[in-house]
Design a protein around this motif. Sequence first.
Motif, mmCIF file in Angstrom:
data_model
loop_
_atom_site.group_PDB
_atom_site.id
_atom_site.type_symbol
_atom_site.label_atom_id
_atom_site.label_comp_id
_atom_site.label_asym_id
_atom_site.label_seq_id
_atom_site.Cartn_x
_atom_site.Cartn_y
_atom_site.Cartn_z
ATOM 1 N N ARG A 236 0.866 -19.960 1.871
ATOM 2 C CA ARG A 236 -0.187 -20.555 1.062
ATOM 3 C C ARG A 236 -0.623 -19.583 -0.041
ATOM 4 O O ARG A 236 -0.578 -18.370 0.132
ATOM 5 C CB ARG A 236 -1.413 -20.891 1.918
ATOM 6 N N ILE A 237 -1.055 -20.134 -1.178
ATOM 7 C CA ILE A 237 -1.622 -19.314 -2.243
ATOM 8 C C ILE A 237 -2.883 -18.622 -1.716
ATOM 9 O O ILE A 237 -3.746 -19.251 -1.107
ATOM 10 C CB ILE A 237 -1.958 -20.170 -3.471
ATOM 11 N N GLY A 238 -2.978 -17.336 -1.954
ATOM 12 C CA GLY A 238 -4.129 -16.577 -1.499
ATOM 13 C C GLY A 238 -3.967 -15.961 -0.129
ATOM 14 O O GLY A 238 -4.845 -15.204 0.310
ATOM 15 N N ALA A 239 -2.870 -16.264 0.580
ATOM 16 C CA ALA A 239 -2.646 -15.682 1.908
ATOM 17 C C ALA A 239 -2.443 -14.180 1.788
ATOM 18 O O ALA A 239 -1.794 -13.696 0.863
ATOM 19 C CB ALA A 239 -1.441 -16.337 2.578
ATOM 20 N N GLU A 240 -2.978 -13.434 2.731
ATOM 21 C CA GLU A 240 -2.884 -11.977 2.696
ATOM 22 C C GLU A 240 -1.547 -11.507 3.265
ATOM 23 O O GLU A 240 -0.938 -12.172 4.109
ATOM 24 C CB GLU A 240 -4.030 -11.346 3.477
ATOM 25 N N LEU A 241 -1.128 -10.332 2.809
ATOM 26 C CA LEU A 241 0.115 -9.739 3.282
ATOM 27 C C LEU A 241 0.005 -8.225 3.176
ATOM 28 O O LEU A 241 -0.928 -7.680 2.565
ATOM 29 C CB LEU A 241 1.319 -10.256 2.484
ATOM 30 N N SER A 242 0.975 -7.566 3.770
ATOM 31 C CA SER A 242 1.061 -6.108 3.716
ATOM 32 C C SER A 242 2.368 -5.736 3.035
ATOM 33 O O SER A 242 3.426 -6.291 3.354
ATOM 34 C CB SER A 242 1.001 -5.509 5.128
ATOM 35 N N LYS A 250 5.015 5.607 4.735
ATOM 36 C CA LYS A 250 3.715 5.988 5.271
ATOM 37 C C LYS A 250 2.569 5.271 4.559
ATOM 38 O O LYS A 250 1.463 5.204 5.084
ATOM 39 C CB LYS A 250 3.524 7.501 5.162
ATOM 40 N N GLU A 251 2.818 4.767 3.365
ATOM 41 C CA GLU A 251 1.778 4.059 2.614
ATOM 42 C C GLU A 251 1.924 2.555 2.804
ATOM 43 O O GLU A 251 3.036 2.034 2.931
ATOM 44 C CB GLU A 251 1.854 4.401 1.135
ATOM 45 N N SER A 252 0.799 1.880 2.810
ATOM 46 C CA SER A 252 0.799 0.429 2.930
ATOM 47 C C SER A 252 -0.280 -0.124 2.009
ATOM 48 O O SER A 252 -1.370 0.436 1.902
ATOM 49 C CB SER A 252 0.542 -0.001 4.375
ATOM 50 N N PHE A 253 0.035 -1.220 1.342
ATOM 51 C CA PHE A 253 -0.872 -1.824 0.379
ATOM 52 C C PHE A 253 -1.142 -3.271 0.786
ATOM 53 O O PHE A 253 -0.247 -3.962 1.297
ATOM 54 C CB PHE A 253 -0.286 -1.781 -1.035
ATOM 55 N N ARG A 254 -2.368 -3.695 0.560
ATOM 56 C CA ARG A 254 -2.738 -5.080 0.824
ATOM 57 C C ARG A 254 -2.535 -5.913 -0.436
ATOM 58 O O ARG A 254 -2.765 -5.440 -1.556
ATOM 59 C CB ARG A 254 -4.195 -5.179 1.264
ATOM 60 N N GLY A 255 -2.098 -7.125 -0.258
ATOM 61 C CA GLY A 255 -1.889 -8.020 -1.382
ATOM 62 C C GLY A 255 -2.110 -9.457 -0.986
ATOM 63 O O GLY A 255 -2.406 -9.768 0.177
ATOM 64 N N THR A 270 16.190 -20.434 0.960
ATOM 65 C CA THR A 270 15.004 -19.598 0.940
ATOM 66 C C THR A 270 14.064 -20.089 -0.159
ATOM 67 O O THR A 270 14.471 -20.810 -1.083
ATOM 68 C CB THR A 270 15.353 -18.126 0.696
ATOM 69 N N LEU A 271 12.802 -19.662 -0.053
ATOM 70 C CA LEU A 271 11.771 -20.056 -1.011
ATOM 71 C C LEU A 271 11.296 -18.817 -1.762
ATOM 72 O O LEU A 271 10.977 -17.790 -1.152
ATOM 73 C CB LEU A 271 10.594 -20.706 -0.274
ATOM 74 N N TRP A 272 11.236 -18.919 -3.081
ATOM 75 C CA TRP A 272 10.796 -17.809 -3.916
ATOM 76 C C TRP A 272 9.274 -17.745 -3.893
ATOM 77 O O TRP A 272 8.580 -18.707 -4.210
ATOM 78 C CB TRP A 272 11.314 -17.999 -5.341
ATOM 79 N N VAL A 273 8.752 -16.573 -3.500
ATOM 80 C CA VAL A 273 7.310 -16.354 -3.406
ATOM 81 C C VAL A 273 6.965 -15.098 -4.196
ATOM 82 O O VAL A 273 7.738 -14.135 -4.233
ATOM 83 C CB VAL A 273 6.863 -16.203 -1.937
ATOM 84 N N GLN A 274 5.789 -15.108 -4.809
ATOM 85 C CA GLN A 274 5.337 -13.977 -5.604
ATOM 86 C C GLN A 274 3.984 -13.510 -5.086
ATOM 87 O O GLN A 274 3.082 -14.320 -4.849
ATOM 88 C CB GLN A 274 5.231 -14.384 -7.077
ATOM 89 N N ALA A 275 3.843 -12.203 -4.902
ATOM 90 C CA ALA A 275 2.601 -11.607 -4.411
ATOM 91 C C ALA A 275 2.057 -10.630 -5.439
ATOM 92 O O ALA A 275 2.809 -10.049 -6.222
ATOM 93 C CB ALA A 275 2.838 -10.885 -3.085
ATOM 94 N N ARG A 276 0.737 -10.451 -5.411
ATOM 95 C CA ARG A 276 0.080 -9.523 -6.332
ATOM 96 C C ARG A 276 -0.565 -8.398 -5.527
ATOM 97 O O ARG A 276 -1.301 -8.649 -4.568
ATOM 98 C CB ARG A 276 -0.976 -10.244 -7.170
ATOM 99 N N ILE A 277 -0.286 -7.145 -5.946
ATOM 100 C CA ILE A 277 -0.826 -5.964 -5.274
ATOM 101 C C ILE A 277 -1.625 -5.163 -6.295
ATOM 102 O O ILE A 277 -1.102 -4.830 -7.370
ATOM 103 C CB ILE A 277 0.295 -5.086 -4.683
ATOM 104 N N ALA A 278 -2.863 -4.857 -5.982
ATOM 105 C CA ALA A 278 -3.675 -4.040 -6.877
ATOM 106 C C ALA A 278 -3.120 -2.623 -6.950
ATOM 107 O O ALA A 278 -2.638 -2.082 -5.952
ATOM 108 C CB ALA A 278 -5.125 -4.023 -6.398
ATOM 109 N N ASN A 279 -3.193 -2.040 -8.156
ATOM 110 C CA ASN A 279 -2.633 -0.703 -8.381
ATOM 111 C C ASN A 279 -3.636 0.164 -9.140
ATOM 112 O O ASN A 279 -3.361 0.647 -10.249
ATOM 113 C CB ASN A 279 -1.315 -0.828 -9.158
#
Length: 381
Positions: A236-242, A250-255, A270-279
Amino acid sequence: MKVWKQILLCVAILLVAAGVWVRFFPGAQETLAGWGFEWALAATPAADGKPAGNQPPRAAPTLPVITDQVTMETINDRLRAIGTGRANATVTVTPYTSGRLTEFVVQSGAHVNSGQVIARLDSETEEIALERAKVARDQADAKVTRFRALRSSNATTVVQLTDAETELRNAELSVHEAQVALDRRSVVAPISGIVGILPIEAGNNVTSQSAIATIDDRSSILVDFWVPERFAAAVRIGAELSATPLANPKESFRGTISAIDNRIDDKSRTLWVQARIANPADSLRAGMSFEITMRFPGDTYPAVSPLAIQWGADGAYIWAVDAGKAKRVPVRIIQRNTESVLIEAGVASGDMVVTEGVQNIREGDEVRIARNEQPPAPGGS
């Protein structure tokens, strides 16, 4: 041989084969009873020659059985995928017109704002054109001023004043056009971001197709990844991921999911999905690879040992132990794992199923669960 003799011979062979099957095949009598042939079960002779239907119930099996406990396992509750990052926005900067590149105002790696000048082209011709347009505008403006003064004393006509005002307006447009041409000799950044390595040096001739710089907006990173078809309805749009960079586990980011394609790829399923990660720390770069992890509620099913699965004429089944008696439970296999099989069946967590000794079990038989006895230690009494 005549036809009727052949038919009788075939019937005799079939009857003999059916008798052998009923007599020696495990479960044949129960199968016939399930088909409505209870008379066959009653008429089938046992080992002592008496009809099986008239025999008293069999005693408990002498051979013990080994059982295993039913557990519950969840599948489709976690998604792992490899994705590739790219900048939130990327622009390849090209000049508006051709000319000689005179200077770069910025260096590689510099942060620029939208509208900031990053390079300049030779502009002598455009500067001259702008000055000429300004002279023409000043002359037209003076002419309008003079005609207005003459008009107040009726020394000129309205038509002459109107023509002078039109000439002034055209002169002002010429100034604006010359100013635009001069401004376009300066190459400006269309977006805010980081300037990449400059591909050319000052002094080169460029055209409107020449790439002189690339600007990446890395305020956030977009990660493209592909998920299996079975997860398509769960994303779903807006679903959280790591997101974990493969170069630095050793680093992990929330998106969050920012975009989902509108169709399944028919080749890879397969389904193409795009996620956004703050930087905010600018530690991520376009082109980095990430391991994407997402969690879902999943589906929970009973799990049994692979040794418990048996096959019969009507499909797969297991022998469950209910109040000390064997109970045949039909199952539908959902997924086979290394150490367990996920099934859809009428069993619950904690129920016992037979894993060894199934060859001697019949429906309703009393079973004795063997205990795991440890052998005595060497030298013990």
